[in-house]
Design an enzyme around this catalytic site. Structure first.
Site, PDB file in Angstrom:
ATOM      1  N   GLU A 131       0.806  -1.234   0.000  1.00  0.00           N
ATOM      2  CA  GLU A 131       0.000   0.000   0.000  1.00  0.00           C
ATOM      3  C   GLU A 131       0.836   1.279   0.000  1.00  0.00           C
ATOM      4  O   GLU A 131       0.612   2.166   0.819  1.00  0.00           O
ATOM      5  CB  GLU A 131      -0.967  -0.031   1.192  1.00  0.00           C
ATOM      6  CG  GLU A 131      -1.846  -1.271   1.167  1.00  0.00           C
ATOM      7  CD  GLU A 131      -2.686  -1.456   2.434  1.00  0.00           C
ATOM      8  OE1 GLU A 131      -2.697  -0.581   3.298  1.00  0.00           O
ATOM      9  OE2 GLU A 131      -3.346  -2.519   2.542  1.00  0.00           O
ATOM     10  N   ASN A 172       1.898  -5.230  -3.115  1.00  0.00           N
ATOM     11  CA  ASN A 172       0.508  -5.563  -2.788  1.00  0.00           C
ATOM     12  C   ASN A 172      -0.282  -4.286  -2.480  1.00  0.00           C
ATOM     13  O   ASN A 172       0.185  -3.431  -1.723  1.00  0.00           O
ATOM     14  CB  ASN A 172       0.554  -6.466  -1.538  1.00  0.00           C
ATOM     15  CG  ASN A 172      -0.770  -7.102  -1.195  1.00  0.00           C
ATOM     16  OD1 ASN A 172      -1.433  -7.677  -2.064  1.00  0.00           O
ATOM     17  ND2 ASN A 172      -1.177  -7.007   0.060  1.00  0.00           N
ATOM     18  N   HIS A 208     -10.509  -6.003  -1.607  1.00  0.00           N
ATOM     19  CA  HIS A 208     -11.476  -5.781  -0.527  1.00  0.00           C
ATOM     20  C   HIS A 208     -12.660  -5.041  -1.160  1.00  0.00           C
ATOM     21  O   HIS A 208     -12.585  -3.839  -1.411  1.00  0.00           O
ATOM     22  CB  HIS A 208     -10.868  -4.913   0.585  1.00  0.00           C
ATOM     23  CG  HIS A 208      -9.794  -5.607   1.344  1.00  0.00           C
ATOM     24  ND1 HIS A 208     -10.061  -6.632   2.229  1.00  0.00           N
ATOM     25  CD2 HIS A 208      -8.444  -5.446   1.349  1.00  0.00           C
ATOM     26  CE1 HIS A 208      -8.927  -7.063   2.755  1.00  0.00           C
ATOM     27  NE2 HIS A 208      -7.925  -6.365   2.233  1.00  0.00           N
ATOM     28  N   GLU A 238      -6.274 -10.692  -1.004  1.00  0.00           N
ATOM     29  CA  GLU A 238      -6.994 -10.416   0.262  1.00  0.00           C
ATOM     30  C   GLU A 238      -8.482 -10.250   0.019  1.00  0.00           C
ATOM     31  O   GLU A 238      -9.106  -9.334   0.572  1.00  0.00           O
ATOM     32  CB  GLU A 238      -6.465  -9.119   0.908  1.00  0.00           C
ATOM     33  CG  GLU A 238      -4.989  -9.078   1.167  1.00  0.00           C
ATOM     34  CD  GLU A 238      -4.535  -7.864   1.982  1.00  0.00           C
ATOM     35  OE1 GLU A 238      -5.387  -7.143   2.535  1.00  0.00           O
ATOM     36  OE2 GLU A 238      -3.320  -7.654   2.062  1.00  0.00           O
ATOM     37  N   ASP A 240     -12.355 -10.053   0.190  1.00  0.00           N
ATOM     38  CA  ASP A 240     -13.594 -10.221   0.963  1.00  0.00           C
ATOM     39  C   ASP A 240     -14.620  -9.297   0.329  1.00  0.00           C
ATOM     40  O   ASP A 240     -14.271  -8.274  -0.249  1.00  0.00           O
ATOM     41  CB  ASP A 240     -13.426  -9.978   2.468  1.00  0.00           C
ATOM     42  CG  ASP A 240     -12.622  -8.762   2.838  1.00  0.00           C
ATOM     43  OD1 ASP A 240     -12.498  -7.839   2.022  1.00  0.00           O
ATOM     44  OD2 ASP A 240     -12.120  -8.715   3.984  1.00  0.00           O
TER      45      ASP A 240
HETATM   46  O1  G3I Z   1      -4.184  -8.348  19.402  1.00  0.00           O
HETATM   47  C1  G3I Z   1      -4.532  -7.059  19.948  1.00  0.00           C
HETATM   48  C2  G3I Z   1      -5.211  -7.205  21.262  1.00  0.00           C
HETATM   49  O2  G3I Z   1      -4.289  -7.764  22.177  1.00  0.00           O
HETATM   50  C3  G3I Z   1      -5.705  -5.842  21.730  1.00  0.00           C
HETATM   51  O3  G3I Z   1      -6.423  -5.985  22.917  1.00  0.00           O
HETATM   52  C4  G3I Z   1      -6.609  -5.213  20.684  1.00  0.00           C
HETATM   53  C5  G3I Z   1      -7.051  -3.810  21.065  1.00  0.00           C
HETATM   54  O4  G3I Z   1      -7.184  -2.955  19.954  1.00  0.00           O
HETATM   55  O5  G3I Z   1      -5.893  -5.117  19.489  1.00  0.00           O
HETATM   56  C6  G3I Z   1      -5.467  -6.374  18.984  1.00  0.00           C
HETATM   57  O6  G3I Z   1      -4.775  -6.157  17.795  1.00  0.00           O
HETATM   58  C7  G3I Z   1      -5.547  -5.791  16.664  1.00  0.00           C
HETATM   59  C8  G3I Z   1      -5.311  -6.842  15.573  1.00  0.00           C
HETATM   60  O7  G3I Z   1      -5.938  -6.445  14.378  1.00  0.00           O
HETATM   61  C9  G3I Z   1      -5.814  -8.225  15.977  1.00  0.00           C
HETATM   62  O8  G3I Z   1      -7.189  -8.224  16.128  1.00  0.00           O
HETATM   63  C10 G3I Z   1      -5.089  -4.430  16.178  1.00  0.00           C
HETATM   64  O9  G3I Z   1      -5.451  -3.437  17.130  1.00  0.00           O
HETATM   65  C11 G3I Z   1      -5.704  -4.100  14.854  1.00  0.00           C
HETATM   66  O10 G3I Z   1      -5.131  -2.911  14.333  1.00  0.00           O
HETATM   67  C12 G3I Z   1      -5.412  -5.236  13.870  1.00  0.00           C
HETATM   68  O11 G3I Z   1      -6.044  -4.941  12.641  1.00  0.00           O
HETATM   69  C13 G3I Z   1      -5.513  -5.581  11.499  1.00  0.00           C
HETATM   70  C14 G3I Z   1      -5.128  -4.507  10.470  1.00  0.00           C
HETATM   71  O12 G3I Z   1      -4.731  -5.138   9.253  1.00  0.00           O
HETATM   72  C15 G3I Z   1      -3.961  -3.657  10.966  1.00  0.00           C
HETATM   73  O13 G3I Z   1      -2.790  -4.415  11.156  1.00  0.00           O
HETATM   74  C16 G3I Z   1      -6.575  -6.512  10.939  1.00  0.00           C
HETATM   75  O14 G3I Z   1      -6.778  -7.597  11.842  1.00  0.00           O
HETATM   76  C17 G3I Z   1      -6.138  -7.070   9.580  1.00  0.00           C
HETATM   77  O15 G3I Z   1      -7.204  -7.781   8.987  1.00  0.00           O
HETATM   78  C18 G3I Z   1      -5.746  -5.903   8.666  1.00  0.00           C
HETATM   79  O16 G3I Z   1      -5.277  -6.465   7.456  1.00  0.00           O
HETATM   80  C19 G3I Z   1      -4.951  -5.537   6.405  1.00  0.00           C
HETATM   81  C20 G3I Z   1      -3.787  -6.133   5.635  1.00  0.00           C
HETATM   82  O17 G3I Z   1      -2.718  -6.404   6.503  1.00  0.00           O
HETATM   83  C21 G3I Z   1      -3.347  -5.189   4.512  1.00  0.00           C
HETATM   84  N1  G3I Z   1      -4.472  -4.853   3.648  1.00  0.00           N
HETATM   85  C22 G3I Z   1      -5.685  -4.359   4.302  1.00  0.00           C
HETATM   86  C23 G3I Z   1      -6.119  -5.349   5.395  1.00  0.00           C
HETATM   87  C24 G3I Z   1      -7.402  -4.879   6.041  1.00  0.00           C
HETATM   88  O18 G3I Z   1      -7.215  -3.667   6.720  1.00  0.00           O
END
Ligand code: G3I
Length: 325
Positions: A131, A172, A208, A238, A240
């Site tokens: 990105e 990506n 997405h 990715e 959905d």
């Molecule tokens: O694991 C912690 C947890 O311990 C904590 O209590 C909680 C509180 O906010 O956060 C948890 O972590 C979160 C994690 O997802 C697991 O659920 C993060 O805050 C949250 O930012 C994270 O979001 C991920 C996001 O990328 C940012 O890294 C999403 O799951 C994930 O699906 C998303 O994936 C991205 C791809 O990498 C790149 N392309 C877009 C895609 C969707 O946004």
């Protein structure tokens, strides 16, 4: 249809994948069973990101990512490493460190080298840069871009290649499915990198499809063809699809969702440069989409929360068989 998605994919030269999270993998038996049965490639949803793997400077934590890799190896699945350089999931020590250009280059080089070497030989491909462009086709402002300049992109590919010369290396991004200023800019930029012999093998189209149903399949096809013309693999990385893209009954909404999933897989199957179709989660139970504003009730995956397959599950199988590469 009795055959699994995975069997059909394997018989028809396709990597059918999904992103995978650590918590359900270790806590949920059904999740593990379906994952190993239906998919032959996985992408760690978060576990390989900078924030997770190097939470403190030069102190690496591979616990969660190792578990995912171990599962994939045990179940003979390939792995898409995700992701080495991104503007998100950057740990506070990097974000707030006020590093100079030289220091930040050293930090990024060290991160890429140690992470890629740790998994050397076990990762089929890496999303090296994720990105890096804006919708209007300009470079995205990020810590990496603002401190190092646009060359951070080619440096990342070089460093990843040095650390594991056998892994395929990908750029990506999202909202690149149509012919638009963003996909045009990425095309011109990656063409330049290719001409400079930067080691880059493919481009991931995230897909997405959440807010805008206006994905034009003929333009996705045209994008695949122009990037393939540069020698790139062009994969769906990715996908959905929201159910909120159509008005009316739930049945109607799910029909629209199915059409979009099916149309995108069909374009993939009609292009030999498309070798992977990776879902961003296979069950509504754990989808990240539910955490997005306006999508709390969405059902974007091909299995529902109880792990029942939606009609699109069998549709995808038919498309795999009907459209050999
Ligand atoms: O694991 C912690 C947890 O311990 C904590 O209590 C909680 C509180 O906010 O956060 C948890 O972590 C979160 C994690 O997802 C697991 O659920 C993060 O805050 C949250 O930012 C994270 O979001 C991920 C996001 O990328 C940012 O890294 C999403 O799951 C994930 O699906 C998303 O994936 C991205 C791809 O990498 C790149 N392309 C877009 C895609 C969707 O946004």
């Amino acid at each position: 249809m009795k055959q699994t998605l995975r069997n059909l994919a394997e018989q028809n030269q396709l990597y059918m994948g999904t992103c995978v999270s650590y918590d359900p993998l270790v806590q949920d038996t059904f999740y593990r069973e379906i994952l190993a049965r239906e998919f032959n490639i996985l992408t760690p949803e978060n576990a390989m990101k900078f924030q997770w793997t190097e939470p403190e400077q030069n102190k690496f934590n591979f616990k969660e990512a190792d578990k995912l890799v171990e599962f994939a190896v045990q179940n003979k699945m390939k792995i898409r490493g995700h992701t080495l350089v991104w503007h998100q999931a950057v740990p506070p020590w990097v974000k707030n460190g006020k590093f100079t250009k030289k220091e930040l280059m050293e930090i990024l080089h060290n991160h890429i080298r140690k992470l890629v070497q740790h998994y050397k030989g076990r990762i089929y491909c890496w999303d090296v840069v994720n990105e890096a462009f804006e919708t209007d086709g300009s470079f995205r402002h990020s810590l990496w871009y603002d401190t190092i300049g646009p060359d951070y992109i080619e440096m990342a590919f070089q460093w990843a290649h040095e650390a594991d010369p056998d892994a395929l290396l990908f750029y990506n991004d999202y909202d690149t499915e149509n012919l638009n200023p963003k996909s045009d800019a990425i095309y011109s930029y990656l063409k330049k990198l290719k001409e400079k012999d930067i080691p880059i093998d493919g481009i991931g189209f995230q897909c997405h499809i959440l807010d805008n149903p206006d994905i034009r399949l003929n333009e996705l096809d045209a994008n695949f063809k122009r990037f393939a013309g540069l020698g790139f693999q062009t994969d769906i990385t990715e996908i959905d699809v929201s159910i909120q893209l159509s008005e009316g009954t739930l049945e109607k909404k799910i029909k629209k969702q199915s059409e979009l999933y099916a149309g995108i897989l069909k374009v993939c199957r009609e292009n030999t440069s498309c070798k992977m179709f990776v879902l961003w989660g296979f069950t509504d139970k754990y989808t990240w989409v539910r955490y997005r504003k306006g999508h709390q009730d969405d059902l974007p995956c091909i299995f529902d929360e109880q792990y029942q397959p939606k009609p699109i599950f069998n549709e995808l199988k038919k498309i795999i068989i009907k459209n050999p590469p």
